[in-house]
Design an enzyme around this catalytic site. Structure first.
Site, PDB file in Angstrom:
ATOM      1  CG  ASP A  66      -2.031   0.922   1.248  1.00 22.75           C
ATOM      2  OD1 ASP A  66      -2.595   1.518   0.197  1.00 22.75           O
ATOM      3  OD2 ASP A  66      -2.246   1.286   2.374  1.00 22.75           O
ATOM      4  CG  ASN A 122      -7.338   0.895  -0.445  1.00 23.12           C
ATOM      5  OD1 ASN A 122      -7.635  -0.025  -1.175  1.00 23.12           O
ATOM      6  ND2 ASN A 122      -6.221   1.574  -0.564  1.00 23.12           N
TER       7      ASN A 122
HETATM    8  P1  13P Z   1      -8.992   4.849   5.633  1.00 21.63           P
HETATM    9  O1  13P Z   1      -8.236   5.724   6.473  1.00 21.63           O
HETATM   10  O2  13P Z   1     -10.149   5.605   5.149  1.00 21.63           O
HETATM   11  O3  13P Z   1      -9.327   3.615   6.223  1.00 21.63           O
HETATM   12  O4  13P Z   1      -8.206   4.470   4.325  1.00 21.63           O
HETATM   13  C1  13P Z   1      -7.069   3.523   4.170  1.00 21.63           C
HETATM   14  C2  13P Z   1      -6.331   3.457   2.898  1.00 21.63           C
HETATM   15  O5  13P Z   1      -6.869   4.237   2.046  1.00 21.63           O
HETATM   16  C3  13P Z   1      -5.268   2.676   2.923  1.00 21.63           C
HETATM   17  O6  13P Z   1      -4.463   2.960   1.853  1.00 21.63           O
HETATM   18  O1  G3H Z   2      -3.435   5.353   3.708  1.00 23.98           O
HETATM   19  C1  G3H Z   2      -2.390   4.944   4.716  1.00 23.98           C
HETATM   20  C2  G3H Z   2      -2.945   3.612   5.407  1.00 23.98           C
HETATM   21  O2  G3H Z   2      -3.969   3.865   6.610  1.00 23.98           O
HETATM   22  C3  G3H Z   2      -1.772   2.982   6.254  1.00 23.98           C
HETATM   23  O3  G3H Z   2      -1.401   3.889   7.228  1.00 23.98           O
HETATM   24  O4  G3H Z   2       0.959   4.514   6.784  1.00 23.98           O
HETATM   25  O5  G3H Z   2      -0.049   4.492   9.259  1.00 23.98           O
HETATM   26  O6  G3H Z   2       0.284   2.638   7.979  1.00 23.98           O
HETATM   27  P1  G3H Z   2      -0.007   4.024   7.830  1.00 23.98           P
HETATM   28 ZN    ZN Z   3      -4.315   4.626   0.886  1.00 23.08          ZN
END
Ligand code: 13P
Ligand code: G3H
Ligand code: ZN
Length: 312
Positions: A83, A257
């Site tokens: 991600d 997501n």
């Molecule tokens: P949220 O913060 O809305 O759960 O989004 C998660 C996300 O986009 C991870 O890439």
């Molecule tokens: O978009 C980001 C995700 O919620 C992941 O969050 O970078 O704190 O792990 P993080």
């Molecule tokens: Zn994201």
């Protein structure tokens, strides 16, 4: 079933008018909660790992935990996805570690840099049958080390998407249509709507092409209430209405997501547990209900938001 990439999963989701849930993971309980729900509902699922999750849990542990979930749930397709990969190097490291899908996030870079680096990731990843997601447009909210003010967030320009997809060869595209990361997506009094008109314009320019929604947690108010009633302080945490996400899932959106809702489910249950049992100190006692809450929340998303139950 071994880990799969997103190709076939997204093709079926696009044609079937549903989306696949992409849930962020960084420990055993979260991985178990998500995959137990997906397994019982016969739903395909994407487990995604951010740069921060890799740093927290150590990539080797995460890959091994996900492999255990695959072994425990042999009947459903599971994707292991990076991600918000910030660089070619991190995308390459994940491909080399056995991830089956990576996101290169060049959305904050100038357009031509985004094109150049995404193309480089695609060239490497495709050699290993790994699919690639990229992003155009800027979401508000907080990502790894980057905080984007809501008013600086910019919707995706539908006029750029064809050129971007053609020149990079990416397999899916994340777009900005009013979602944002974190638990504070709208202010009280705002109309919490998505720009589904932009989504439709993008879909018209890229027929059959899978679109991704980041920042799509709905911030269930029952969790916010439990947190605030048990020592927390999260005033005005507001998410994306599930009815908006459901509409997007029926359109070109194939991946939705969710991370903040997992955090809220865990935190609400752990806070309540400690309030109700101030003398307990065995982590298994408070992590078990938190894991169960993640499972129930994910099951609800799979059925009522994604619509991917029974699609494995
Ligand atoms: P949220 O913060 O809305 O759960 O989004 C998660 C996300 O986009 C991870 O890439
Ligand atoms: O978009 C980001 C995700 O919620 C992941 O969050 O970078 O704190 O792990 P993080
Ligand atoms: Zn994201």
């Amino acid at each position: 079933m071994a880990l799969v990439n997103t190709k076939e999963m997204f093709k079926k989701a696009y044609e079937g008018g549903y989306a696949i849930g992409a849930f962020n993971v960084n420990n055993m309980e979260i991985i178990q909660g998500i995959t137990e729900a997906a397994g019982e509902l016969k739903a395909p699922v994407i487990l995604q790992v951010s740069k921060g999750a890799r740093a927290y849990a150590n990539p080797t542990y995460l890959v091994k935990l996900v492999e255990a979930a695959v072994a425990e749930n042999p009947d459903i397709p599971i994707v292991l996805h990076l991600d918000h990969g910030p660089s070619f190097e991190m995308c390459k490291a994940c491909v080399d570690d056995g991830f089956t899908s990576v996101m290169f996030d060049g959305s904050s870079k100038p357009y031509e840099e985004n094109v150049a680096e995404a193309s480089k990731v695609v060239e490497y990843a495709h050699k290993y049958n790994v699919t690639v997601e990229a992003e155009l447009g800027t979401l508000g909210g907080v990502e790894d080390e980057v905080s984007v003010e809501a008013d600086k967030a910019m919707y995706t320009d539908p006029d750029q998407v064809q050129d971007f997809v053609k020149r990079t060869g990416v397999d899916s595209l994340a777009i900005a249509i009013g979602t944002s990361h974190g638990a504070y997506k709208f202010k009280p009094g705002q109309d919490p709507k998505l720009r589904l008109d932009i989504l439709q314009e993008v879909a018209d320019r890229l027929p059959g092409f899978p679109i991704v929604l980041h920042g799509a947690s709905s911030v269930p108010q029952e969790f916010v209430k439990i947190i605030n009633e048990n020592g927390g302080n999260m005033p005005n945490a507001i998410g994306i209405p599930e009815s908006e996400l459901r509409k997007a899932a029926k359109m070109a959106v194939c991946k939705i997501n969710v991370d903040s809702d997992i955090r809220l489910a865990m935190t609400a249950n752990i806070r309540k547990y400690f309030h109700d049992h101030p003398d307990h100190f065995d982590p298994r006692q408070y992590l078990a209900p938190a894991r169960q809450a993640v499972k129930e929340m994910v099951a609800h998303k799979i059925v009522d938001v994604m619509g991917c139950n029974g699609k494995a």
